[in-house]
Write an enzyme that holds these catalytic residues in place. Sequence first.
Site, short mmCIF file in Angstrom:
data_model
loop_
_atom_site.label_atom_id
_atom_site.label_comp_id
_atom_site.label_asym_id
_atom_site.label_seq_id
_atom_site.Cartn_x
_atom_site.Cartn_y
_atom_site.Cartn_z
N TRP A 178 46.92 34.93 44.81
CA TRP A 178 46.11 34.62 43.62
C TRP A 178 46.69 33.42 42.87
O TRP A 178 46.48 33.23 41.68
CB TRP A 178 46.04 35.87 42.71
CG TRP A 178 44.85 35.91 41.81
CD1 TRP A 178 44.82 35.58 40.48
CD2 TRP A 178 43.51 36.32 42.14
NE1 TRP A 178 43.55 35.75 39.98
CE2 TRP A 178 42.73 36.21 40.97
CE3 TRP A 178 42.89 36.77 43.32
CZ2 TRP A 178 41.37 36.53 40.94
CZ3 TRP A 178 41.54 37.08 43.27
CH2 TRP A 178 40.80 36.95 42.10
N SER A 196 35.84 29.56 27.90
CA SER A 196 35.62 30.79 28.67
C SER A 196 34.68 31.71 27.88
O SER A 196 34.56 31.57 26.67
CB SER A 196 36.94 31.53 28.90
OG SER A 196 37.86 30.74 29.58
N GLY A 197 34.11 32.65 28.58
CA GLY A 197 33.24 33.64 27.91
C GLY A 197 31.99 33.94 28.70
O GLY A 197 31.06 34.56 28.19
N GLU A 228 31.29 36.07 30.75
CA GLU A 228 30.95 37.49 30.92
C GLU A 228 30.43 38.10 29.61
O GLU A 228 30.15 39.28 29.54
CB GLU A 228 32.19 38.25 31.41
CG GLU A 228 32.32 38.33 32.90
CD GLU A 228 32.42 36.97 33.57
OE1 GLU A 228 31.43 36.54 34.17
OE2 GLU A 228 33.48 36.33 33.51
N ASP A 273 27.52 35.93 40.04
CA ASP A 273 28.75 35.47 39.38
C ASP A 273 29.56 34.56 40.31
O ASP A 273 30.78 34.65 40.35
CB ASP A 273 29.62 36.66 38.92
CG ASP A 273 30.84 36.21 38.12
OD1 ASP A 273 30.75 35.21 37.40
OD2 ASP A 273 31.91 36.87 38.23
#
Length: 555
Positions: free
Chosen positions: A457, A176-177, A179, A287
Amino acid sequence: AIGAEKSWAQSATDLANDAKTTDQVLTVGLGQGQQRFSALDKVNTSNVKSLVPVWNYSFGDNRGQESQPLVYKGVMYVTTHDSTHAIDPKTGRGIWVNKFEYPPETPRIVCCGIVNRGAAIYNGKLYRATLDAHVVALNMEDGTEVWKSKAIDYADGYSMTMAPLIANGVVITGISGGEYGIRGFIDGWDPETGKHLWRRYTVPAPDEEGGDTWPGETYKHGGAPTWITGTYDPELDLVYWGAGNGGPWNAEFRKGDNLYVGSVLALKPKTGEIAWHYQFSPNDPYDYDGVNENIIADVEIDGKMQKVIMHADRNGYLYVIDRTDGKLLRASQYINKLNWADGIDMKTGRPIDSALTKKMRATGEKIDVWPSAFGGKNWFPMSYSPKSGFVYANTLEMGMSYKPVEPVFKKGTFYFGLDLAQLQFLFPDDGNTGYLRAIDPLTGDIKWEVGSQAANWGGTMATAGDLVFTGTYTGQFKAFDANTGEEVWSFQTGSGIIGQPMTWEQDGKQYISIASGIGGAYRNFIPVFGAKNVELNKLMASVPEGGSIWTFALQ
Ligand SMILES: O=C(O)c1cc(C(=O)O)c2c(n1)C(=O)C(=O)c1cc(C(=O)O)[nH]c1-2
């Protein structure tokens, strides 16, 4: 002791058979193809009303709970952001807990939720990732650490939330990362020793194939994170793994297709070599990521059985792709409102930019684009029932106000290139921000849908009992008739549900489990970027925190 007679015989064959062996769940996704379909029908539409809780186990933790439990030889294994638990699945009694620490500043480089989505098991060891970007192997017998390997330095914006995948004897992990201006990759590890075997960057260097799709040095912070677990087809020996959004979001500063942003990669698990790729969102300005799960199925298309993957992309289209060669077979819109594209060109496989997207690219003007950066569906996995032929997905109906500005890269901070003061989530007039939908993957036809004010969710699970299970943001664990969408059962779990349901059978009884505990990106971002929706925010704020796992069986 419970499980003392275990032989630890789980092997590549056991993993390949996981979807068929209903007395154990060895994989996140209820099988390597992640159909999240169980052949169990002891709990079905006619008796589900008698489903009652058997036990509840508290994690003693207030973070979001997204993990899918595993069950092997009479022991359940489940992860949280900082602990791994072994539980007696009949009584809910704890067997062992492995709690670990990560540096207290780690949450600052985690975009969307302090979470973990589960573990993998293989040859007596349980594998999981940590928020500070390590991969850990635990002894399944007592929870002690066998090895711990560092993937990369978290201080550079990298983190790990996904469950590892076992494929052809290799532990495979993503990162992850997206952003934080990382350069994404997928890693292969030796299951016995934790030795790093290979790394496949999802943003190629200038001299690698695809490197010419990135101008100048932009590839260095190009994103393409890999934060959702891939699927594995042992017959073709291919792993299907998604690569996410570009860094920065603002795509005008990285003109070009930007491989492998918004793509699925088919990889050889022994080497990480790319067999083929398909790009859902070339250049991805919004995104839309591309990381969502790729369900493996064999379906009849155009009169012949085809080996496919099914993928509901955040960009709002549901794709069916030939998993032998990456050829696009079907693409259909699965949400109500989509204005960033005018459809998918079936010849080239590329989306057709709408007038709105063209305007944004040409002028940099603020636009209202649908779907939002959350996508038409976020990480929470859909299920596919080979019995009904439908996928069951929690989908989102939200747009966003989007104003690109010049990006500034600063290590460990958001790398968006957007005016965050103008970033707003937009909501439909009818008040439903999401729907649970039964969708025909070949046509996009929606057979039934159930709307919610606060979108679901969590993941879905389909069963041969013609049931679809999922949880709500406000904490009800629910069952629906897979054919009609009628709600046939509901139970309030105390906190909100963002986890992934699973089921197994033990001593002739079918059990169904779900983690409860609110958190994740919806919890974190709606109050900030959706603040105008006062009613929704009030409802969401009313959901109490508290992580636990529930298990149900017929009375
Ligand atoms: O780009 C990334 O690396 C990355 C990572 C994650 C994550 O690891 O949870 C999310 C996202 N992006 C993301 O875009 C997103 O919407 C999201 C939702 C959630 C969640 O747990 O609810 N995680 C993430």
